[in-house]
Motif scaffolding. Sequence first.
Motif, PDB file in Angstrom:
ATOM      1  N   ALA A  63      -1.465  13.108  -2.822  1.00  0.00           N
ATOM      2  CA  ALA A  63      -2.131  12.649  -1.588  1.00  0.00           C
ATOM      3  C   ALA A  63      -1.130  11.879  -0.732  1.00  0.00           C
ATOM      4  N   ARG A  64      -1.115  12.234   0.546  1.00  0.00           N
ATOM      5  CA  ARG A  64      -0.166  11.603   1.485  1.00  0.00           C
ATOM      6  C   ARG A  64      -0.943  11.124   2.706  1.00  0.00           C
ATOM      7  N   ARG A  65      -0.658   9.895   3.128  1.00  0.00           N
ATOM      8  CA  ARG A  65      -1.289   9.391   4.367  1.00  0.00           C
ATOM      9  C   ARG A  65      -0.793  10.191   5.566  1.00  0.00           C
ATOM     10  N   THR A  66      -1.682  10.419   6.531  1.00  0.00           N
ATOM     11  CA  THR A  66      -1.278  11.118   7.763  1.00  0.00           C
ATOM     12  C   THR A  66      -1.810  10.338   8.973  1.00  0.00           C
ATOM     13  N   ASP A  67      -1.398  10.804  10.152  1.00  0.00           N
ATOM     14  CA  ASP A  67      -1.914  10.183  11.378  1.00  0.00           C
ATOM     15  C   ASP A  67      -3.242  10.792  11.803  1.00  0.00           C
ATOM     16  N   GLY A  68      -3.718  11.772  11.047  1.00  0.00           N
ATOM     17  CA  GLY A  68      -4.988  12.423  11.390  1.00  0.00           C
ATOM     18  C   GLY A  68      -6.153  11.469  11.171  1.00  0.00           C
ATOM     19  N   ASN A  69      -7.373  12.049  11.156  1.00  0.00           N
ATOM     20  CA  ASN A  69      -8.517  11.165  10.956  1.00  0.00           C
ATOM     21  C   ASN A  69      -9.465  11.681   9.870  1.00  0.00           C
TER      22      ASN A  69
ATOM     23  N   MET B 215       0.847  -1.200   0.000  1.00  0.00           N
ATOM     24  CA  MET B 215       0.000   0.000   0.000  1.00  0.00           C
ATOM     25  C   MET B 215       0.886   1.255   0.000  1.00  0.00           C
ATOM     26  N   SER B 216       0.625   2.192  -0.942  1.00  0.00           N
ATOM     27  CA  SER B 216       1.453   3.402  -1.020  1.00  0.00           C
ATOM     28  C   SER B 216       1.099   4.382   0.097  1.00  0.00           C
ATOM     29  N   ASP B 217       2.069   5.263   0.424  1.00  0.00           N
ATOM     30  CA  ASP B 217       1.820   6.329   1.390  1.00  0.00           C
ATOM     31  C   ASP B 217       1.694   7.687   0.712  1.00  0.00           C
ATOM     32  N   PHE B 218       2.162   7.757  -0.542  1.00  0.00           N
ATOM     33  CA  PHE B 218       2.147   9.034  -1.266  1.00  0.00           C
ATOM     34  C   PHE B 218       1.949   8.769  -2.754  1.00  0.00           C
ATOM     35  N   VAL B 219       0.986   9.437  -3.350  1.00  0.00           N
ATOM     36  CA  VAL B 219       0.754   9.277  -4.797  1.00  0.00           C
ATOM     37  C   VAL B 219       0.395  10.634  -5.411  1.00  0.00           C
ATOM     38  N   THR B 220       0.572  10.706  -6.722  1.00  0.00           N
ATOM     39  CA  THR B 220       0.103  11.873  -7.487  1.00  0.00           C
ATOM     40  C   THR B 220      -0.843  11.370  -8.570  1.00  0.00           C
ATOM     41  N   ALA B 221      -2.005  12.006  -8.657  1.00  0.00           N
ATOM     42  CA  ALA B 221      -2.950  11.644  -9.726  1.00  0.00           C
ATOM     43  C   ALA B 221      -3.154  12.840 -10.635  1.00  0.00           C
TER      44      ALA B 221
END
Length: 313
Positions: A36-42, A1-7
């Motif tokens: 888009a980057r995954r974060t620890d937020g919700n 699973m990626s943590d950072f992508v560009t679309a």
Amino acid sequence: MSDFVTAYAPASIGNVGVGFDMLGLALSGVGDRVQARRTDGNSVTVLEVRGPDGDLHPHLSTKADENTASIAAQALWNKHGNVGGVELNVLKGMPLQSGMGSSAASAVAATVAVNALLPSPLAVEELLPFALEGEKYASGGMHTDNVAPSLFGGLVLCPEVLLPEIIRLPTPAGVSVVLMYPDLQVNTAQARSVLPKSVSMKLWLEQQGLLAGFIYACASDDINLIGKSLRDVIIEPYRKNAVPCFDDVVAAAMEGGALGCSLSGSGPSIFALCKDSDADNIASIMHQECRAFDIACQTWVSSMNATGAHIEA
Ligand code: HSE
């Protein structure tokens, strides 16, 4: 699973002249990007929005509930994200309120980017309702004719009555599209509010005939029939006065050999379909005609089967 992508998601022509709210065409060479980057937020947040010049965008909000990209992405994340949040960077590649499907392109790029971060990404066909959430916020109405071509590419028939089913139409060989953006703004919600609530049976029959003829012409590579059918007898008369150069640009493009020429979405952009060999010349004619009104403009030449949104390596 990626943590950072560009679309990337392309600009698009809503209505394509003949099919108000139900026909759309993707463009090549111009579109939006969302990182888009995954974060620890919700939740889904927006770090920054940049314009085509690379500077921070002076008008678009980074508030998550005021940005078409984050609204679409949040709708997808709410339903299918597992834990954590996502931070978006929106990189606009086109002007706002241009009739080029700008809000749709951002919503689609964000949806495609966030989809790639999901534990089990959805098929592209399943992304349409989420991208539409963003578009609904931006344009004050339910129309799919920018979101669908931006997501799937090419020429798409997407009448509301058939949703979520959409129809990817064949595109004619040898036909290019020229899009000219005059440096003006048209607010889509406002341009929708001035339209009549009903039309006569006569006009409805005429427009239905033109739409059916146009779709058949595209499927059968019938260039003459494209020329005969690419007309809007219902909507354009209410909208064209917002674009002072409209009549002259259309007349010049037709004189230069365009098959048809009409408003792109709610305007101000104007598009022409033409034979591939005429495209550069028609782009230059439209540009010159617009400049004669002292309005700055940009033109793009595109094939009719531009690719839809995708993740960039
Ligand atoms: N179908 C929409 C309209 C497209 O014409 O209002 C807006 O880009």
